[in-house]
Design an enzyme around this catalytic site. Structure first.
Site, PDB file in Angstrom:
ATOM      1  N   TYR A  52       0.843  -1.207   0.000  1.00 28.07           N
ATOM      2  CA  TYR A  52       0.000   0.000   0.000  1.00 28.07           C
ATOM      3  C   TYR A  52       0.871   1.246   0.000  1.00 28.07           C
ATOM      4  O   TYR A  52       1.864   1.311   0.720  1.00 28.07           O
ATOM      5  CB  TYR A  52      -0.934   0.026   1.221  1.00 28.07           C
ATOM      6  CG  TYR A  52      -2.372  -0.015   0.781  1.00 28.07           C
ATOM      7  CD1 TYR A  52      -2.967   1.113   0.198  1.00 28.07           C
ATOM      8  CD2 TYR A  52      -3.125  -1.171   0.881  1.00 28.07           C
ATOM      9  CE1 TYR A  52      -4.271   1.072  -0.258  1.00 28.07           C
ATOM     10  CE2 TYR A  52      -4.426  -1.219   0.427  1.00 28.07           C
ATOM     11  CZ  TYR A  52      -5.003  -0.097  -0.144  1.00 28.07           C
ATOM     12  OH  TYR A  52      -6.279  -0.140  -0.610  1.00 28.07           O
ATOM     13  N   GLU A  54      -0.575   4.862  -0.541  1.00 30.40           N
ATOM     14  CA  GLU A  54      -1.380   6.066  -0.817  1.00 30.40           C
ATOM     15  C   GLU A  54      -0.539   7.321  -0.686  1.00 30.40           C
ATOM     16  O   GLU A  54       0.272   7.448   0.233  1.00 30.40           O
ATOM     17  CB  GLU A  54      -2.553   6.140   0.172  1.00 30.40           C
ATOM     18  CG  GLU A  54      -3.710   5.247  -0.233  1.00 30.40           C
ATOM     19  CD  GLU A  54      -4.889   5.346   0.724  1.00 30.40           C
ATOM     20  OE1 GLU A  54      -4.799   6.064   1.733  1.00 30.40           O
ATOM     21  OE2 GLU A  54      -5.904   4.683   0.437  1.00 30.40           O
ATOM     22  N   ASP A 198      -7.300  13.117 -25.237  1.00 29.73           N
ATOM     23  CA  ASP A 198      -7.301  11.726 -24.786  1.00 29.73           C
ATOM     24  C   ASP A 198      -6.600  10.894 -25.851  1.00 29.73           C
ATOM     25  O   ASP A 198      -7.134  10.664 -26.933  1.00 29.73           O
ATOM     26  CB  ASP A 198      -8.750  11.268 -24.588  1.00 29.73           C
ATOM     27  CG  ASP A 198      -8.864   9.833 -24.091  1.00 29.73           C
ATOM     28  OD1 ASP A 198      -7.870   9.077 -24.181  1.00 29.73           O
ATOM     29  OD2 ASP A 198      -9.957   9.459 -23.623  1.00 29.73           O
ATOM     30  N   THR A 224      -4.557   5.680 -21.749  1.00 37.29           N
ATOM     31  CA  THR A 224      -4.374   4.354 -21.181  1.00 37.29           C
ATOM     32  C   THR A 224      -2.916   3.998 -21.422  1.00 37.29           C
ATOM     33  O   THR A 224      -2.216   4.651 -22.201  1.00 37.29           O
ATOM     34  CB  THR A 224      -5.242   3.285 -21.892  1.00 37.29           C
ATOM     35  OG1 THR A 224      -4.857   3.224 -23.264  1.00 37.29           O
ATOM     36  CG2 THR A 224      -6.721   3.604 -21.801  1.00 37.29           C
ATOM     37  N   LYS A 227      -2.735   0.066 -24.628  1.00 37.46           N
ATOM     38  CA  LYS A 227      -3.145  -0.091 -26.030  1.00 37.46           C
ATOM     39  C   LYS A 227      -1.880  -0.034 -26.901  1.00 37.46           C
ATOM     40  O   LYS A 227      -1.010  -0.878 -26.725  1.00 37.46           O
ATOM     41  CB  LYS A 227      -4.218   0.938 -26.362  1.00 37.46           C
ATOM     42  CG  LYS A 227      -5.493   0.693 -25.525  1.00 37.46           C
ATOM     43  CD  LYS A 227      -6.611   1.664 -25.786  1.00 37.46           C
ATOM     44  CE  LYS A 227      -7.779   1.406 -24.837  1.00 37.46           C
ATOM     45  NZ  LYS A 227      -8.844   2.412 -24.956  1.00 37.46           N
ATOM     46  N   ARG A 233      -2.267  -2.868 -18.087  1.00 33.90           N
ATOM     47  CA  ARG A 233      -3.534  -2.129 -18.056  1.00 33.90           C
ATOM     48  C   ARG A 233      -3.408  -1.031 -17.011  1.00 33.90           C
ATOM     49  O   ARG A 233      -3.159  -1.295 -15.843  1.00 33.90           O
ATOM     50  CB  ARG A 233      -4.684  -3.042 -17.648  1.00 33.90           C
ATOM     51  CG  ARG A 233      -4.910  -4.201 -18.549  1.00 33.90           C
ATOM     52  CD  ARG A 233      -6.277  -4.786 -18.329  1.00 33.90           C
ATOM     53  NE  ARG A 233      -7.232  -4.057 -19.126  1.00 33.90           N
ATOM     54  CZ  ARG A 233      -7.424  -4.272 -20.417  1.00 33.90           C
ATOM     55  NH1 ARG A 233      -6.742  -5.181 -21.056  1.00 33.90           N
ATOM     56  NH2 ARG A 233      -8.309  -3.569 -21.082  1.00 33.90           N
TER      57      ARG A 233
HETATM   58  C1  PLP Z   1      -9.864   2.808 -24.131  1.00 29.93           C
HETATM   59  C2  PLP Z   1     -10.196   4.255 -23.976  1.00 29.93           C
HETATM   60  C3  PLP Z   1     -10.487   4.805 -22.725  1.00 29.93           C
HETATM   61  C4  PLP Z   1     -10.756   3.982 -21.498  1.00 29.93           C
HETATM   62  O1  PLP Z   1      -9.808   3.180 -21.071  1.00 29.93           O
HETATM   63  P1  PLP Z   1     -10.117   1.992 -20.027  1.00 29.93           P
HETATM   64  O2  PLP Z   1      -8.760   1.623 -19.606  1.00 29.93           O
HETATM   65  O3  PLP Z   1     -10.838   0.945 -20.816  1.00 29.93           O
HETATM   66  O4  PLP Z   1     -10.945   2.548 -18.931  1.00 29.93           O
HETATM   67  C5  PLP Z   1     -10.657   6.177 -22.634  1.00 29.93           C
HETATM   68  N1  PLP Z   1     -10.583   6.952 -23.720  1.00 29.93           N
HETATM   69  C6  PLP Z   1     -10.345   6.451 -24.946  1.00 29.93           C
HETATM   70  C7  PLP Z   1     -10.271   7.375 -26.107  1.00 29.93           C
HETATM   71  C8  PLP Z   1     -10.166   5.085 -25.109  1.00 29.93           C
HETATM   72  O5  PLP Z   1      -9.955   4.595 -26.325  1.00 29.93           O
END
Ligand code: PLP
Length: 425
Positions: A52, A54, A198, A224, A227, A233
């Site tokens: 932990y 925090e 994003d 994220t 990807k 993750r």
């Molecule tokens: C995949 C994605 C997210 C969310 O990600 P998670 O890890 O699945 O919560 C947010 N914004 C965009 C543009 C995404 O493609």
């Protein structure tokens, strides 16, 4: 000798082995998925999950942080280096919590936010009505142009000037074209909005120099880490020095408790991989592969939203093939090719039974496949689409797919918990 997982929980052990084998024996075209390296997997499965911590370096609420602090600082430094960002927060649990933290840092419930409509390629968290972002905020949404399938910046500007949102989002989950972040930054400035970018899907392309970056243009950049960036993750928020405190406070104590330290360590490993020259090659190959796949699909009469791709992602509108996305996705899966059904812009079908199929090249590129394999994949997809009920054909192709996958072994998929001679650097 059986592993301790096999001995203690044979059921879960078997299911993990089966999933690992599935990943290694099918062609995975879901554009948000990838294969992490064995090094990233190893860090993810480490004893760091026991700790932990925090808070932040120097301001923790628990003792025993001498190693965790170093790990988190390394992840932050590498993120700043890879993306050229002044500040990085590596604690968000995933992309959606990262976006929620960005709202919490700058918005009050009821504020007006402006993002891209989900069927146009936007993400749930950019104000879609079933998401907390659509429920707690006053959401207005822009769509892509009906004819071109592309973002119409004049339309975005006009809408932003009329609506005057607190936040303007750029980015999405089904955007096959380069996003003009500097144009979005200008629009946000003109209408007095904060600009949130994003980059969840394209972070790896940006890190590898295969897509322009919003860092330095946007007030906040969320992503994220799993990807195209090819880490564990997780999520991450980058910002200028000016917004650093607000972002950090929003993540903790605003939204989350203890950070997932095993994920932070694995992210640091992935970012180290992203610092290598081979990562640039990987990022550019993702794009070359997507272009080759798109070109061959077009030759076969598949209609691609926006006519093609600039990045890792292809969105197929199956309306002209008179095939719902779900029907083709299921037939393809039986043939060893995994994709996802997806809405297309102005879709007349429902999101759970849409007209489109979304595919992408990150995972196959990590396996080392190139343009030759992309042509083959497009040909297989065409064969399956031309006779979705032909299970014999699907079985034959599934066998051919397994052969190709053997020639391009994916990292981490050869053993139960995965060590492989082939590591993705
Ligand atoms: C995949 C994605 C997210 C969310 O990600 P998670 O890890 O699945 O919560 C947010 N914004 C965009 C543009 C995404 O493609």
């Amino acid at each position: 000798m059986p592993s301790s997982l096999e001995a203690n929980d044979p059921t879960i052990s078997r299911l993990i082995a089966q999933e690992t084998q599935r990943q290694g024996s099918k062609i995975r075209l879901i554009p948000s998925e990838n294969f992490v390296s064995s090094a990233v997997l190893e860090a993810t499965g480490s004893a760091l999950t026991n700790k932990y911590s925090e808070g932040y370096h120097g301001k923790r609420y628990y003792e025993g942080q001498e190693f965790i602090d170093q790990i988190e600082e390394l992840a932050i430094d590498r993120a700043k280096d890879v993306f050229g960002s002044a500040h990085a927060n590596v604690q968000p649990y995933s992309g959606s919590p990262a976006n929620l933290a960005a709202y919490l840092a700058f918005c009050e419930p009821g504020d007006k936010i402006m993002g891209m409509h989900l069927p146009s390629g936007g993400h749930l968290t950019h104000g879609w009505k079933v998401s907390i972002s659509g429920k707690f905020f006053n959401s207005v949404q822009y769509q892509v142009d009906k004819e071109t399938g592309r973002i119409d910046l004049d339309h975005v500007r006009e809408m932003a000037m009329k609506e005057r949102p607190k936040v303007l989002w750029a980015g999405g989950t089904a955007v096959p074209r380069t996003i003009d972040f500097s144009a979005f930054a200008e629009i946000a400035k003109e209408c007095g909005a904060l600009f949130f970018a994003d980059i969840a899907h394209i972070a790896g392309l940006i890190a590898g120099g295969a897509h322009p970056t919003p860092v330095g243009l946007a007030d906040v950049v969320t992503t994220t880490t799993h990807k195209t960036l090819r880490g564990p993750r997780g999520g991450m928020i980058m910002a200028s020095e000016e917004h650093a405190k607000a972002v950090d406070r929003a993540v903790f104590p605003g939204l989350q408790g203890g950070p997932h330290n095993h994920t932070t360590a694995a992210l640091a490993v992935a970012l180290h991989e992203a610092q290598q020259d081979s990562f640039k090659t990987y990022a550019h190959q993702i794009v070359s592969n997507a272009k080759a796949l798109a070109a061959r699909l077009s030759e076969h009469g598949f209609e691609l939203v926006s006519g093609g791709t600039d990045n890792h992602l292809i969105l197929i509108d199956l309306t002209n093939k008179e095939l719902p996305g779900k029907v083709l996705a299921k037939a393809l899966d039986r043939a060893g090719i995994v994709s996802n059904y997806n809405s297309v812009p102005y879709d007349t079908r429902k999101p759970f039974d849409p007209s489109g199929l979304r595919i992408g090249t990150p995972a196959v590129t990590t396996q080392g496949m190139g343009e030759t394999e992309m042509v083959k994949i497009a040909d297989w997809m065409n064969e399956v689409a031309n006779s979705v009920g032909d299970e014999g054909l699907q079985e034959r192709i599934a066998g051919e797919v397994r052969e190709v996958c053997k020639a391009f072994p994916a990292p981490g998929t050869s053993g139960t918990c995965g060590t492989s001679a082939h590591t993705a650097a």
